[in-house]
Enzyme design. Structure first.
Site, PDB file in Angstrom:
ATOM      1  N   HIS A 118      23.170  -6.008  -8.498  1.00 39.63           N
ATOM      2  CA  HIS A 118      23.780  -6.894  -7.504  1.00 39.63           C
ATOM      3  C   HIS A 118      25.251  -7.190  -7.811  1.00 39.63           C
ATOM      4  O   HIS A 118      25.650  -7.339  -8.962  1.00 39.63           O
ATOM      5  CB  HIS A 118      23.001  -8.207  -7.410  1.00 39.63           C
ATOM      6  CG  HIS A 118      22.936  -8.974  -8.698  1.00 39.63           C
ATOM      7  ND1 HIS A 118      23.912  -9.856  -9.104  1.00 39.63           N
ATOM      8  CD2 HIS A 118      22.007  -8.973  -9.684  1.00 39.63           C
ATOM      9  CE1 HIS A 118      23.597 -10.376 -10.271  1.00 39.63           C
ATOM     10  NE2 HIS A 118      22.443  -9.861 -10.654  1.00 39.63           N
ATOM     11  N   ASP A 119      26.041  -7.215  -6.773  1.00 41.39           N
ATOM     12  CA  ASP A 119      27.457  -7.624  -6.827  1.00 41.39           C
ATOM     13  C   ASP A 119      28.343  -6.651  -7.591  1.00 41.39           C
ATOM     14  O   ASP A 119      29.470  -6.992  -7.951  1.00 41.39           O
ATOM     15  CB  ASP A 119      27.593  -9.038  -7.412  1.00 41.39           C
ATOM     16  CG  ASP A 119      26.754 -10.056  -6.660  1.00 41.39           C
ATOM     17  OD1 ASP A 119      27.061 -10.293  -5.479  1.00 41.39           O
ATOM     18  OD2 ASP A 119      25.787 -10.594  -7.229  1.00 41.39           O
ATOM     19  N   GLY A 136      24.725  -6.639 -13.330  1.00 39.19           N
ATOM     20  CA  GLY A 136      25.314  -7.318 -12.196  1.00 39.19           C
ATOM     21  C   GLY A 136      26.796  -7.606 -12.371  1.00 39.19           C
ATOM     22  O   GLY A 136      27.272  -7.836 -13.473  1.00 39.19           O
TER      23      GLY A 136
END
Length: 258
Positions: A118-119, A136
């Protein structure tokens, strides 16, 4: 061509000339660009936008972030054009706390069982070899190569055209054009072969080599940078390295002393 066993939500947006293979599942928030090939047993969910000309191989999973704080919020994943996403790759959209978006550029190769968390922000022409997880919020700039069975810690930055050797634990940020290896990564020098293949000016490459020695002549990196003279400061390769280091002085930079 869409195989009759594929399950595609009516709200998904499928462009022209897209192929979707047997038993693949496409969720309602997904957009797929022209001439993209999705082979069998691929699962794509979330607010995911996939560009043109991508090829996605069997058992790829694009789904919710692996973050215990995630609670079903609407976040985004944007994948560019002409990427090859090989078998068992997993990719997660962003989280609210991380800006809400995972972004992948163009012309990348993600080999078997690699993971984009994520991200993350992944640039163009990036090659990530087998079994490499990106934690992440990692930032991977253009033309980076990460060797097999390496692991990139969350929030880590890897600068453009850096090379990471196989089985490297990347805990510290790697400068542009750097070579990094090791159980806890250290800097081994510059990616001189890559720079020459990219046809950078030989004078600039030599200047970068000289500045590299000055920057890492001691552990006082910021102080060493302040002493670099004007002719070298105008070198675009040197600018890339200095800007990378000084952009976030709180981050731990991979050094030959790591």
């Amino acid at each position: 061509m869409i195989h009759p066993t594929a399950i595609i939500d009516k709200k998904a947006k499928i462009s022209k000339n897209v192929e979707i293979g047997p038993y693949s599942v496409i969720g309602p928030g997904v957009e797929i660009g022209e001439n993209t090939i999705i082979q069998s047993h691929v699962s794509i969910f979330g607010n995911t936008k996939i560009g043109n000309g991508n090829k996605i191989y069997p058992f790829v999973s694009i789904n919710e972030p692996q973050d215990l704080k995630y609670d079903g919020e609407l976040t985004n994943l944007v994948i560019g054009n002409n990427n090859k996403i090989r078998e068992y790759v997993t990719i997660n959209p962003g989280t609210v706390g991380g800006g809400g978006k995972t972004v992948i550029g163009d012309n990348c190769l993600f080999m078997i069982s690699s993971h984009i968390a994520h991200d993350c922000k992944v640039g163009n022409n990036v090659i990530i070899a087998n079994n490499v997880p990106l934690g992440g919020h990692a930032i991977i700039e253009d033309n980076v190569v990460i060797g097999g069975n390496s692991a990139v810690q969350q929030f880590t930055r890897i600068g453009k055209m850096a090379m990471i050797g196989g089985m490297t634990g990347v805990l510290n940020d790697v400068i542009p054009y750097g070579l990094s290896t090791g159980n806890r990564n250290s800097l081994q020098g510059l990616n001189l072969i890559g720079l020459r293949r990219a046809k950078f000016n030989n004078k600039d490459i030599l200047g970068l080599s000289e500045v590299y020695k000055k920057i890492f002549s001691s552990k006082n990196i910021i102080d060493n940078i302040s002493k670099i003279d004007n002719p070298h400061i105008e070198n675009p390769l040197v600018k890339d390295v200095i800007n990378f280091i000084t952009k976030d002085k709180k981050r731990s930079i991979c050094t030959p002393f790591s």
